[in-house]
Design a protein around this motif. Structure first.
Motif, PDB file in Angstrom:
ATOM      1  N   ALA A  88      39.654 -23.134  10.994  1.00  0.00           N
ATOM      2  CA  ALA A  88      39.071 -22.486   9.819  1.00  0.00           C
ATOM      3  C   ALA A  88      39.608 -23.122   8.535  1.00  0.00           C
ATOM      4  CB  ALA A  88      39.392 -20.991   9.837  1.00  0.00           C
ATOM      5  N   GLN A  89      40.892 -23.458   8.535  1.00  0.00           N
ATOM      6  CA  GLN A  89      41.481 -24.095   7.351  1.00  0.00           C
ATOM      7  C   GLN A  89      40.824 -25.447   7.083  1.00  0.00           C
ATOM      8  OE1 GLN A  89      45.627 -23.810   8.725  1.00  0.00           O
ATOM      9  NE2 GLN A  89      46.100 -22.622   6.881  1.00  0.00           N
ATOM     10  N   LEU A  90      40.611 -26.219   8.133  1.00  0.00           N
ATOM     11  CA  LEU A  90      39.973 -27.526   7.970  1.00  0.00           C
ATOM     12  C   LEU A  90      38.542 -27.380   7.464  1.00  0.00           C
ATOM     13  CD1 LEU A  90      41.351 -29.340  11.137  1.00  0.00           C
ATOM     14  CD2 LEU A  90      41.783 -29.978   8.750  1.00  0.00           C
ATOM     15  N   GLU A  91      37.862 -26.340   7.928  1.00  0.00           N
ATOM     16  CA  GLU A  91      36.500 -26.080   7.444  1.00  0.00           C
ATOM     17  C   GLU A  91      36.533 -25.736   5.951  1.00  0.00           C
ATOM     18  OE1 GLU A  91      32.714 -23.065   8.356  1.00  0.00           O
ATOM     19  OE2 GLU A  91      34.477 -23.085   9.686  1.00  0.00           O
ATOM     20  N   GLY A  92      37.500 -24.919   5.558  1.00  0.00           N
ATOM     21  CA  GLY A  92      37.637 -24.553   4.154  1.00  0.00           C
ATOM     22  C   GLY A  92      37.996 -25.742   3.290  1.00  0.00           C
ATOM     23  N   ILE A  93      38.848 -26.634   3.803  1.00  0.00           N
ATOM     24  CA  ILE A  93      39.236 -27.836   3.057  1.00  0.00           C
ATOM     25  C   ILE A  93      38.023 -28.751   2.844  1.00  0.00           C
ATOM     26  CG2 ILE A  93      40.533 -29.999   3.271  1.00  0.00           C
ATOM     27  CD1 ILE A  93      42.815 -28.338   4.475  1.00  0.00           C
ATOM     28  N   ALA A  94      37.142 -28.813   3.831  1.00  0.00           N
ATOM     29  CA  ALA A  94      35.921 -29.621   3.687  1.00  0.00           C
ATOM     30  C   ALA A  94      35.044 -29.064   2.563  1.00  0.00           C
ATOM     31  CB  ALA A  94      35.152 -29.643   5.002  1.00  0.00           C
ATOM     32  N   ILE A  95      34.981 -27.744   2.468  1.00  0.00           N
ATOM     33  CA  ILE A  95      34.207 -27.104   1.389  1.00  0.00           C
ATOM     34  C   ILE A  95      34.848 -27.394   0.036  1.00  0.00           C
ATOM     35  CG2 ILE A  95      33.470 -24.883   0.440  1.00  0.00           C
ATOM     36  CD1 ILE A  95      33.328 -23.827   3.317  1.00  0.00           C
TER      37      ILE A  95
END
Length: 492
Positions: free
Chosen positions: A159-166
């Motif tokens: 989830a953190q990596l997904e948020g960082i992509a955003i």
């Protein structure tokens, strides 16, 4: 309500040693102090009592209803007063507890009386809880580190990596639009997009984005804003890239140790607990500290008030910080910190990962009067070579993820005035310009000529640094001067 105020003020405080200054230190804020004192002025306490062993004061205070509130302050456990009151307030201590103590310090008559049955029962239960806690601590002493739930950790990192992509996409959009096109509407849209990052366990990156948009809402000159924005963009880019690499590594190997040596985890948004820092070996016991400076400020991007203390660690000579964060919405329920002039002995000092000025915290401590030996100890730890200090400061500032305003304690030969400016001179003749820096938002250099000339020669001075981009030089603002028998605070 009931609460154990776990912040002692003196090394041994009991009801007999109660002072107005100590009561002030317990209040959450200045409003609570005023409300507590007003109760005494209005004679709102029809009943004031103390126990025979001087370990508890209790009484009744008139309230809005027909029945008075029953309040008490209990020193059954030395150094940790327990506040109890029948009022519905969520503040600890409430104004009735404070009023009870102010009544005692102002010389009001307290009748010696047996401790009420309900209060005695609560004291007994508290003692049993304390004993059980000690037994648990002993049994858990040799226990191994907590086991990691790999499935939950993997899900969180994903989830953190997904948020960082955003966040990376949002940062790219802002950069491509150009600073000149960032009007009110664009900034509002960016804030709304940044708000969505709250679901991805990366509050640190979310705050960093808010800090960027807040810059363009400031009333500073555009050139200053652009310079600050470029620095923030550089930091954000570095944070996103390093966070992505670090988290991808942990996703591929959940058994990999958490980064407890740098500020990266905290920058991402991890809130370190003392138990975690203890596991990482970042805890020291029985450490003496002396506060050299203190300030409170508002951090709009975080939505918090920050109370920040700057301390000299008398055990290591390091300059360290304490920070208490009070969210806007809950600030009235969280104690507002204040300047402390005593030596604090932290029973267990936890050090956060960091750079030159590590953040520290403690849960339990005792306080004592500062002595000449303590001040001499601080002076002895002061850096004597400006050149060496400046080199370390510049190396830290160059790191995009490091704090850009480090603090240092310097020994100086003299403070000179050149034209309209002041300079600090070391034993080798090296000079360091003194000025008020924007980061502090509170001037102090204008106070230097008010000091006795003796304090401007061969003393130690606490300064905070900032790189002046326009002049391309490192500048410092004086915070305090330490002598053989005192700390002269310019900021407190």
């Amino acid at each position: 309500m009931e609460n154990n105020k776990n912040k002692p003020f003196f090394e041994r405080e009991t009801m007999e040693q109660l002072t107005e200054a100590y009561v002030d230190s317990l209040a959450l804020n200045s409003a609570a102090i005023k409300n507590g004192k007003d109760l005494v002025k209005k004679n709102s306490f029809p009943l004031l009592c103390k126990s025979e062993d001087a370990s508890v004061i209790f009484g009744e205070c008139k309230g809005s209803g027909k029945d008075p509130y029953r309040c008490s302050v209990d020193w059954a456990k030395e150094g940790n007063p327990v506040f109890r009151c029948t009022c519905p307030s969520r503040q600890f201590p409430c104004k009735h507890n404070l009023g009870l103590m102010y009544a005692y310090t102002s010389g009001k008559s307290f009748e010696t009386a047996p401790v009420p049955q309900d209060l005695a029962e609560k004291r007994e239960k508290a003692e049993k809880r304390e004993e059980k806690k000690k037994e648990t601590a002993v049994s858990d002493a040799p226990a191994a580190k907590r086991k990691t739930n790999k499935a939950a950790l993997t899900k969180k990192i994903a989830a953190q990596l997904e948020g960082i992509a955003i966040a990376e996409k949002l940062l790219l959009q802002l950069t491509q639009q150009g600073f000149g096109s960032l009007d009110k509407k664009v900034l509002q849209t960016a804030d709304e997009q940044a708000k969505q990052l709250g679901n991805y366990y990366i509050p640190g990156i979310q705050i960093a984005l808010r800090q960027l948009t807040e810059l363009f809402r400031s009333e500073n000159e555009r050139e200053t804003v652009y310079t600050q924005a470029i620095e923030q963009l550089t930091m954000l880019h570095s944070l996103i890239q390093k966070s992505k690499k670090y988290l991808e590594g942990r996703l591929g190997n959940p058994d990999a140790p958490v980064d407890a040596d740098t500020t990266l985890e905290e920058r991402i948004g991890h809130a370190w607990q003392i138990a975690e820092l203890r596991e990482q070996g970042h805890v020291r016991t029985d450490v003496d500290l002396l506060q050299l400076a203190f300030r409170s400020y508002t951090d709009a991007p975080r939505g918090e008030y920050v109370d920040e203390g700057c301390w000299a660690n008398l055990s290591t000579g390091q300059i360290q910080f304490t920070r208490t964060y009070r969210p806007f919405r809950a600030s009235k329920y969280i104690r507002e910190e204040d300047s402390i002039f005593h030596v604090v002995t932290a029973k267990e000092l936890a050090e956060y990962p960091g750079d030159l000025n590590k953040r520290v915290r403690w849960d339990e401590a005792v306080y004592r009067e500062a002595s000449s030996k303590d001040y001499m100890n601080v002076m002895a730890s002061a850096e004597r070579s400006f050149a060496e200090v400046i080199k370390r400061i510049k190396n830290q500032i160059k790191n995009p993820l490091s704090h850009k305003n480090p603090v240092a304690l310097l020994h100086f030969k003299e403070i000179l005035k050149e034209d309209t400016a002041y300079v600090l001179v070391d034993d080798q003749g090296k000079q360091l310009p003194l000025t008020d820096i924007p980061f502090v938002s509170a001037p102090t250099t204008h106070l230097l000529p008010l000091l006795n000339r003796a304090y401007l020669l061969n003393q130690a001075i606490l300064v905070i640094f900032e790189q002046n981009m326009q002049r391309n030089r490192l500048e410092a603002q004086p915070l305090s001067i330490v002598t053989a028998d005192k700390v002269i605070r310019l900021l407190y």
